[in-house]
Design a protein around this motif. Sequence first.
Motif, PDB file in Angstrom:
ATOM      1  N   LEU A  84       0.822  -1.193   0.000  1.00 26.95           N
ATOM      2  CA  LEU A  84       0.000   0.000   0.000  1.00 26.95           C
ATOM      3  C   LEU A  84       0.866   1.257   0.000  1.00 26.95           C
ATOM      4  O   LEU A  84       1.999   1.248   0.487  1.00 26.95           O
ATOM      5  CB  LEU A  84      -0.912   0.028   1.236  1.00 26.95           C
ATOM      6  N   HIS A  85       0.315   2.337  -0.563  1.00 26.91           N
ATOM      7  CA  HIS A  85       0.960   3.649  -0.504  1.00 26.91           C
ATOM      8  C   HIS A  85       1.151   4.039   0.968  1.00 26.91           C
ATOM      9  O   HIS A  85       0.338   3.697   1.824  1.00 26.91           O
ATOM     10  CB  HIS A  85       0.070   4.666  -1.220  1.00 26.91           C
ATOM     11  N   ASP A  86       2.211   4.768   1.260  1.00 24.53           N
ATOM     12  CA  ASP A  86       2.536   5.079   2.651  1.00 24.53           C
ATOM     13  C   ASP A  86       1.426   5.850   3.359  1.00 24.53           C
ATOM     14  O   ASP A  86       1.140   5.598   4.535  1.00 24.53           O
ATOM     15  CB  ASP A  86       3.841   5.884   2.723  1.00 24.53           C
ATOM     16  N   THR A  87       0.798   6.810   2.656  1.00 26.94           N
ATOM     17  CA  THR A  87      -0.226   7.642   3.309  1.00 26.94           C
ATOM     18  C   THR A  87      -1.616   7.450   2.708  1.00 26.94           C
ATOM     19  O   THR A  87      -2.609   7.539   3.424  1.00 26.94           O
ATOM     20  CB  THR A  87       0.160   9.125   3.224  1.00 26.94           C
ATOM     21  N   GLN A  88      -1.700   7.205   1.425  1.00 30.78           N
ATOM     22  CA  GLN A  88      -2.987   6.965   0.754  1.00 30.78           C
ATOM     23  C   GLN A  88      -3.195   5.456   0.643  1.00 30.78           C
ATOM     24  O   GLN A  88      -2.823   4.839  -0.348  1.00 30.78           O
ATOM     25  CB  GLN A  88      -2.998   7.611  -0.642  1.00 30.78           C
ATOM     26  N   GLN A  89      -3.793   4.888   1.674  1.00 32.00           N
ATOM     27  CA  GLN A  89      -3.796   3.432   1.739  1.00 32.00           C
ATOM     28  C   GLN A  89      -4.956   2.771   0.997  1.00 32.00           C
ATOM     29  O   GLN A  89      -5.321   1.627   1.267  1.00 32.00           O
ATOM     30  CB  GLN A  89      -3.728   2.987   3.190  1.00 32.00           C
ATOM     31  N   SER A  90      -5.495   3.501   0.027  1.00 32.60           N
ATOM     32  CA  SER A  90      -6.347   2.868  -0.984  1.00 32.60           C
ATOM     33  C   SER A  90      -5.559   2.667  -2.274  1.00 32.60           C
ATOM     34  O   SER A  90      -6.037   1.974  -3.188  1.00 32.60           O
ATOM     35  CB  SER A  90      -7.573   3.732  -1.271  1.00 32.60           C
ATOM     36  N   LEU A  91      -4.397   3.284  -2.364  1.00 27.80           N
ATOM     37  CA  LEU A  91      -3.537   3.130  -3.540  1.00 27.80           C
ATOM     38  C   LEU A  91      -2.626   1.931  -3.331  1.00 27.80           C
ATOM     39  O   LEU A  91      -2.000   1.784  -2.274  1.00 27.80           O
ATOM     40  CB  LEU A  91      -2.692   4.387  -3.772  1.00 27.80           C
ATOM     41  N   VAL A  92      -2.550   1.083  -4.351  1.00 31.16           N
ATOM     42  CA  VAL A  92      -1.824  -0.185  -4.247  1.00 31.16           C
ATOM     43  C   VAL A  92      -0.730  -0.223  -5.301  1.00 31.16           C
ATOM     44  O   VAL A  92      -0.950   0.186  -6.455  1.00 31.16           O
ATOM     45  CB  VAL A  92      -2.784  -1.383  -4.455  1.00 31.16           C
ATOM     46  N   TYR A  93       0.442  -0.724  -4.905  1.00 28.46           N
ATOM     47  CA  TYR A  93       1.522  -0.955  -5.866  1.00 28.46           C
ATOM     48  C   TYR A  93       1.637  -2.454  -6.091  1.00 28.46           C
ATOM     49  O   TYR A  93       1.960  -3.210  -5.170  1.00 28.46           O
ATOM     50  CB  TYR A  93       2.838  -0.390  -5.348  1.00 28.46           C
ATOM     51  N   ALA A  94       1.329  -2.888  -7.309  1.00 26.28           N
ATOM     52  CA  ALA A  94       1.421  -4.297  -7.677  1.00 26.28           C
ATOM     53  C   ALA A  94       2.795  -4.556  -8.300  1.00 26.28           C
ATOM     54  O   ALA A  94       3.245  -3.796  -9.169  1.00 26.28           O
ATOM     55  CB  ALA A  94       0.326  -4.653  -8.668  1.00 26.28           C
ATOM     56  N   SER A  95       3.455  -5.636  -7.864  1.00 25.03           N
ATOM     57  CA  SER A  95       4.800  -5.962  -8.354  1.00 25.03           C
ATOM     58  C   SER A  95       4.827  -7.378  -8.903  1.00 25.03           C
ATOM     59  O   SER A  95       4.095  -8.254  -8.443  1.00 25.03           O
ATOM     60  CB  SER A  95       5.828  -5.831  -7.217  1.00 25.03           C
ATOM     61  N   TRP A  96       5.714  -7.615  -9.876  1.00 25.53           N
ATOM     62  CA  TRP A  96       5.880  -8.937 -10.469  1.00 25.53           C
ATOM     63  C   TRP A  96       7.200  -8.993 -11.232  1.00 25.53           C
ATOM     64  O   TRP A  96       7.835  -7.967 -11.502  1.00 25.53           O
ATOM     65  CB  TRP A  96       4.714  -9.276 -11.404  1.00 25.53           C
ATOM     66  N   GLU A  97       7.577 -10.205 -11.593  1.00 22.09           N
ATOM     67  CA  GLU A  97       8.771 -10.448 -12.426  1.00 22.09           C
ATOM     68  C   GLU A  97       8.324 -10.939 -13.796  1.00 22.09           C
ATOM     69  O   GLU A  97       7.318 -11.640 -13.922  1.00 22.09           O
ATOM     70  CB  GLU A  97       9.673 -11.501 -11.781  1.00 22.09           C
ATOM     71  N   GLN A  98       9.060 -10.543 -14.822  1.00 23.26           N
ATOM     72  CA  GLN A  98       8.856 -11.060 -16.180  1.00 23.26           C
ATOM     73  C   GLN A  98      10.151 -11.664 -16.693  1.00 23.26           C
ATOM     74  O   GLN A  98      11.236 -11.137 -16.406  1.00 23.26           O
ATOM     75  CB  GLN A  98       8.435  -9.942 -17.138  1.00 23.26           C
ATOM     76  N   ASP A  99      10.022 -12.778 -17.453  1.00 20.53           N
ATOM     77  CA  ASP A  99      11.244 -13.382 -18.000  1.00 20.53           C
ATOM     78  C   ASP A  99      11.759 -12.605 -19.207  1.00 20.53           C
ATOM     79  O   ASP A  99      12.961 -12.575 -19.474  1.00 20.53           O
ATOM     80  CB  ASP A  99      10.999 -14.851 -18.361  1.00 20.53           C
ATOM     81  N   ILE A 100      10.869 -11.954 -19.950  1.00 22.05           N
ATOM     82  CA  ILE A 100      11.242 -11.143 -21.105  1.00 22.05           C
ATOM     83  C   ILE A 100      10.380  -9.876 -21.110  1.00 22.05           C
ATOM     84  O   ILE A 100       9.371  -9.798 -20.422  1.00 22.05           O
ATOM     85  CB  ILE A 100      11.059 -11.896 -22.441  1.00 22.05           C
ATOM     86  N   ALA A 101      10.789  -8.901 -21.892  1.00 22.54           N
ATOM     87  CA  ALA A 101       9.987  -7.688 -22.035  1.00 22.54           C
ATOM     88  C   ALA A 101       8.690  -8.014 -22.771  1.00 22.54           C
ATOM     89  O   ALA A 101       8.653  -8.865 -23.665  1.00 22.54           O
ATOM     90  CB  ALA A 101      10.777  -6.627 -22.794  1.00 22.54           C
TER      91      ALA A 101
END
Length: 497
Positions: A84-101
Amino acid sequence: MKFIPFLAALGVLVACDGKEPSDDTGTVPNETDTDTDTDSDTDSDTDTDTDTDTDTDTDTDTDTDTDTGPTVPDVAVSGLSWRLHDTQQSLVYASWEQDIAGTVVVEYSFDEGEWHSTPEVAGVAGANEQIVVGIPYETSASWRVVPSSGAAVDGDAIATGDLDDDLPLGTVELSDPDSWYADGNYLITSISDRDGGWGTNGDFYTFIMDRQARVVWVSKTPSRHWTLFSQIAVSGDHILWDESTAWPDFDHGRASTVHKTYLDEEIEVIGTRGLHHAFTQMPDGTLAWGSLDHGGGEALALLAPGETTETIIWTCQEDWPGVSYCESNGLFYSADRDAFIYSFYTNSSIVEVDRATGASTWWAGTVPNGYQFVPSDSRYSWQHGISYLDSGNLLVSTEYREGGGRTTTAVVEYEVDHKAETLTQVWAFDSEERADTNGAAWRLENGNTLHIVGSAGHVKEANADSETVWHVNWGNDYLMGDGQFIDDLYGLVSPAD
């Protein structure tokens, strides 16, 4: 059929018949022509060759070779996580890995059977991150990363943060999605945390909610300063919200400011000395506001982008005949007229101010020598939320009493006739609620009208027939500020590096 030329045929006849030649008269003595040959050769040879060779070779080459170049390889996605965003906790940062672009989107769902999507992400080989907006506070959401080529991969459920317990929440009383403004997916407005209307100093919040009145973004004003005119900047890519010190600090707005912010980070804070109520933004980004700290009763101040000192173009003492003091509650800029339409609660009047000259071009209300109302009992009172429509008509939120009944707060539209110097009422929407103060009204692109019913704690959307198609009720007389619909929240996110 072949024909022999006449003279040649005659010569052949003379040479071959065995008779004597004629005399000088051209006749043959003692000769009686008994030739009865009536050769009427009617050779009617009509060539009936009916060869109609119409080569019907229908060779239709059905070669379906759709060679589109090299095959695009699948993108393999792994390692999904979120924060979650540090102060706006409705904002989410989604992360992932990709093998290629490769191009991907993040899809997410918090209502059964309904999925939302981020804009496309040009994912790189390795680690990637994308902000996700529009999920309400205190909500669980499913999500997945979906490559343009390759298999979608699910992530663990998202859980957004808790809201401030002091933030009042609205309840949807009526909702007609087939009739409301289709591009109005979200509403930005502001609200106090205490009931009682004007003068009940407390905390103020600027917030964005969806059509189910669920809060998806919120900003608390510091130091119990007031926020009444949060809005989307004319550029469309960030938010403006006011921090007014005039009423809580009684400093005539000397320390008031306007904040420029993205959903996920603040851009800058602009000093707007004297700001006590309405402000607006011109198409070039210039801020305009009514100031109580520049003399002249009230002054109209302009601050262009990049400037640090405001310019005063009008004061009510010097530029409005018959007025010595005034305090405003509404301000709107018309690019078509290059003029401001300016509303004042101290005299229940509206005046138009020419931007180039600073002259008061016309006015209407209780100030003498103004435009007249048609009918005479249609005059606005305690009006707020003024604006010009594309037609040139005037729209206001005002006290309203139809047929001598109880006083409510309504939206009224007037046709402005500058030649006849009249304001003729042509349309009205009665909210059937009473706001002691404040209020805002906006005509939407589909012909509907948005009404923020001021301190009554209601928001309504009405169609052209004055029928309510959406209604949110906060259940008490919270002081609400101006409001505006938003189509897409992703346009309000800070630009990618």
